[in-house]
Each structure stands twice: as C-alpha cells, then as structure tokens.
Design a protein around this motif. Sequence first.
Motif, PDB file in Angstrom:
ATOM      1  N   CYS A  29      -2.068   6.066  -0.601  1.00  0.00           N
ATOM      2  CA  CYS A  29      -2.564   7.160  -1.414  1.00  0.00           C
ATOM      3  C   CYS A  29      -3.903   7.806  -1.014  1.00  0.00           C
ATOM      4  O   CYS A  29      -4.500   8.850  -1.445  1.00  0.00           O
ATOM      5  N   CYS A  39       0.869  -1.230  -0.156  1.00  0.00           N
ATOM      6  CA  CYS A  39       0.059   0.139   0.020  1.00  0.00           C
ATOM      7  C   CYS A  39       0.748   1.202  -0.017  1.00  0.00           C
ATOM      8  O   CYS A  39       1.667   1.322   0.706  1.00  0.00           O
ATOM      9  N   CYS A  82      -8.496   4.619  -1.940  1.00  0.00           N
ATOM     10  CA  CYS A  82      -9.603   3.684  -1.500  1.00  0.00           C
ATOM     11  C   CYS A  82     -10.832   4.427  -0.476  1.00  0.00           C
ATOM     12  O   CYS A  82     -11.683   4.372  -0.661  1.00  0.00           O
ATOM     13  N   CYS A 108      -7.644   1.442  -6.192  1.00  0.00           N
ATOM     14  CA  CYS A 108      -6.380   1.206  -5.714  1.00  0.00           C
ATOM     15  C   CYS A 108      -5.202   1.092  -6.854  1.00  0.00           C
ATOM     16  O   CYS A 108      -5.207   0.097  -7.487  1.00  0.00           O
TER      17      CYS A 108
HETATM   18  S1  SF4 Z   1      -5.761   2.844  -2.669  1.00  0.00           S
HETATM   19 FE1  SF4 Z   1      -5.890   2.298  -0.533  1.00  0.00          FE
HETATM   20  S2  SF4 Z   1      -5.004   0.269  -0.339  1.00  0.00           S
HETATM   21 FE2  SF4 Z   1      -4.532   1.106  -2.520  1.00  0.00          FE
HETATM   22  S3  SF4 Z   1      -2.547   1.987  -2.274  1.00  0.00           S
HETATM   23 FE3  SF4 Z   1      -3.785   3.512  -1.982  1.00  0.00          FE
HETATM   24  S4  SF4 Z   1      -4.142   3.982   0.412  1.00  0.00           S
HETATM   25 FE4  SF4 Z   1      -3.257   1.694  -0.330  1.00  0.00          FE
END
Ligand code: SF4
Lengths: 159, 283
Positions: free
Chosen positions: B175, B172, B178, B234
């Motif tokens: 970012c 992860c 999600c 994601c």
């Molecule tokens: S979308 Fe969520 S789970 Fe995926 S990399 Fe970004 S923070 Fe991590």
Amino acid sequence: METEVIEKIVSIEKPHLEAPPDWQPVIMGILCNWCSYAGSDLTGTSRIQYPPNIRIIRIPCSSRVDPWFIIKSLQTTADGVLVSGCHPGDCHYISGNYYARRRFLVTKKLLNFVGYHEDRVQFSWVSAAEGQKFANVVAKVTEDIKKLGPLRLYKKENS
Amino acid sequence: MDYTKQIKEIAGKLFSEEKIDVFIGYRNSGFDENQVPVLIHHYQDVDQLVFTEKSVFNLTNYLKYEHTRNKRVGLVVKGCDSRALNLMLTENQVKRENLYIVGIACEGVVDEAGQKAQNCLECVMPDSVVFDEMLGTPSGKREYQVNADIRELDGKELTERLTYFEEVFENCIRCNACRHSCPLCYCDKCCIDQETSTLYHGANTTSSAFHALMTWSLHLAGRCVDCRNCEKACPSHLPLHLLHKQNEKVVYENFQEHQAGMIEGDRGAFYKYSMSDPDDFIM
Ligand code: SF4
Ligand code: SF4
Ligand code: SF4
Ligand code: SF4
C-alpha cells in the motif's frame, strides 16, 4: 561395478530445491566505467579466459550504484551480483568509491540479515591495468555461486 | 507527560501575533482513546490541541506535503521527530525561517497496548535537538544499545531468519503507507513505484514487497531516526523497524558511531565517508 556419483546442486537457502541438471549461474556484473570496465576490456584484449556467466552493465562510477540495483538484480534473473569499482584513492571522481563502500557494506549485511547467503553479493576493486585480476575475481564469484546453487528467493514470477 | 495547556497557549499566541499560517499538533481522535495529527489554521480552533504520552505520530511528515509548503508553520516535535526535522533542514526540504518549533523533552510515548513503546525504551535522544521553545526538563543523550529484536534474530540461523522474513514480506499488501508516512521519504518520483503501485494491478506479491521494502529501508539507512511512524501506519502491522534497526546497527558499529540527525547540519551516513571505513569485505 562402479556407479557414477552425480552430486546434486541445491539452493543453499532452500535446500529442498534442486537445480536443473544443466544449470549455470547468472551473475550480474556492475562495473564502473573508468577502472573495472576498462579492466574487463583488458581481460578480453589480452585473451585471458573467464567464465561466461557474468552479464556486465557499465556505470559511470561505483557510487552510482543505488542499493536498489542490487536488490533489483537479485529479484529478477541474477543468482549473484558482483559490483566492482576503482581502488581506494584511484576514483576518477576522487571520492566516489568511498561513498560506495559504505552502501555496499550495509546492503550486504541487510541481505544476509533477511536470509541471503553472504556470498550472493560480492564486491571488488579492479583497476584498468588488472586484466588478470578481473578474470580471477569472476572465476571466484562464479565458483562461489555455483556452490550456493540457484537463487530461489523472492523471484519475480516470469524471470 | 501532559503539555496540553502550554501548547494551546503557544499556538494561540503565535496565531494572534500572526507569526504562523498553520500549526501542526495532535487532537483526540473523537471515537477512541487515541490521538490523531491535526492541522490548525485559525485561532478559534486552537482549543482542539492536546499533548500527552499518546501523541505518538511524527508530525514532521506533514512538512513534505503541499499544504504546508512555503507557509509559516508551527509544530510540536519530540526528540526523535526533531532529529528527522534536522535532516530535513540539512537536506533542504524545509526552511528554518518558516518554522516555529515547539520542542518537547520527551518522557516516552505508549504503544497500542498502553506500555511504553520499544523505541522509547531504547531512545538515544529524548530531548528535541532543534527548537525555538522547549517544554519539560531535558534529560540529555543516552547510550546507544542494540535493539532487543535484532539481538534475538542475530542469534538465529540463516534459514530461520529467512523463514521469518518470508512471512513478513508475504503479508505486505504494497500500500506504500510506510513510505508515505516517513518524513525522510520525500522524493517526487520514487523508484519503488517501478513495481507499479499494486493495489490496482494485482502485483502485491512477495517479490514486489521484498523489492520495495528492501530498497526503501536501504534508502533510509543512516537517516532513519526510529520514530516508527512507518510501523504505526502499516495496516498489516509488519515489524518494519527490524530492517531499519539492522541498518542502524551496521552504520553505528562501522561508521564512527553515526547517529542520524543528532547534530545540526550533519548529513546521513551515506553522504559522507571516512578513510578508515571497513574495506576487508571487498576483494
Ligand atoms: S505499510 Fe508498507 S509494509 Fe505495510 S503493508 Fe503497506 S507497503 Fe507493506
Ligand atoms: S523515541 Fe524518544 S523522543 Fe521519540 S517518542 Fe520515544 S522517548 Fe520520545
Ligand atoms: S524509497 Fe527511496 S526513492 Fe522512494 S521516496 Fe524513499 S528515499 Fe525516495
Ligand atoms: S523509516 Fe520509519 S522509523 Fe525511520 S524515520 Fe522513517 S518513519 Fe521514522
């Protein structure tokens, strides 16, 4: 000549990691103001001994426990968490602990699912009159966590 | 499943009758076979709209942002999306009178490989549960089944699961896509930001990912509708549904077969209780 056998304490989740020789578990105690915190107070004023490993924070009600608190404790210093509130039916706010126990169950199961031993996070109902029970609960949790060894999962670097 | 024509007609009608300010739908991305969400503001743009089995995203997510707040909105919802919408209505995030909902009796969408998506294979409610107008023939509620991946992981040892999830959390990049892509994560101040948003501060550690994803999924326990918008967003392609499906399973098995957003006015599993909830794990 007999040699002394010193049993090594290892992390249950990470068996290759050994605890330092003087290791003592740190247990985060999250206690509700009206029952469990008052109960722990009674333990003290009745001069009942209990393990000093628990670090207590006081919250207004067990339903104030966001699962986040438990995750955050495990991610920083704690080797285990004990959350305690009023017995069902005794909640100062009537139904707070009913909401809380749903969250507790789901949190416990999810932690177990991602690899935590199920005894890392424990819950109890302790009323303001149960000084002895509080001491017993803390003793049991401390004993359990000692067996599981230090928690070495997903720890923040400088904690 | 192709409702492109009907949706164009409906949107066109709504605009010409001045019933809505904005219509949320799908359009072809223009550079590949996939579709992207689109916000239509004018009658002449209605022709962009499409709807096929490639319309994968959950459009209710756009209701939580400023560009639709307090506007009259028309939107397309599939079964899973409509359950999220149901919860947003119950939780006072949108006003029903501001919405014109085009419900779809869904036949399932496809994943990146072109196969029917896993959540559609296990879908419990393909028909829209809240709508002003329904397209397609409703097929009704289906039986709940435990997710195939959860069944597999449940059979494994604790340490095996740990190794598996360590890799998940490690990959992860924090970012927060999600969280942003989930229609049910609408808090102005989110507690997972306490681990400072990390692309900037270099704190995208395994530890911070564990903290964020676990907290996030527990905030969605008993509310997540399995639309998998989060997973599609994601960039690391992490199997985020595992956390949600695990919670869903525990909630379903222990709390009177609770399923999120099925009934209008029904709240998340953590916002109600029953005297018979399990208690035996508490000392
Ligand atoms: S979308 Fe969520 S789970 Fe995926 S990399 Fe970004 S923070 Fe991590
Ligand atoms: S989960 Fe159900 S409603 Fe949602 S896209 Fe798949 S089949 Fe349709
Ligand atoms: S993760 Fe929790 S606090 Fe953050 S937006 Fe989602 S529900 Fe709100
Ligand atoms: S957590 Fe993911 S699957 Fe669940 S409702 Fe939110 S976006 Fe959909």
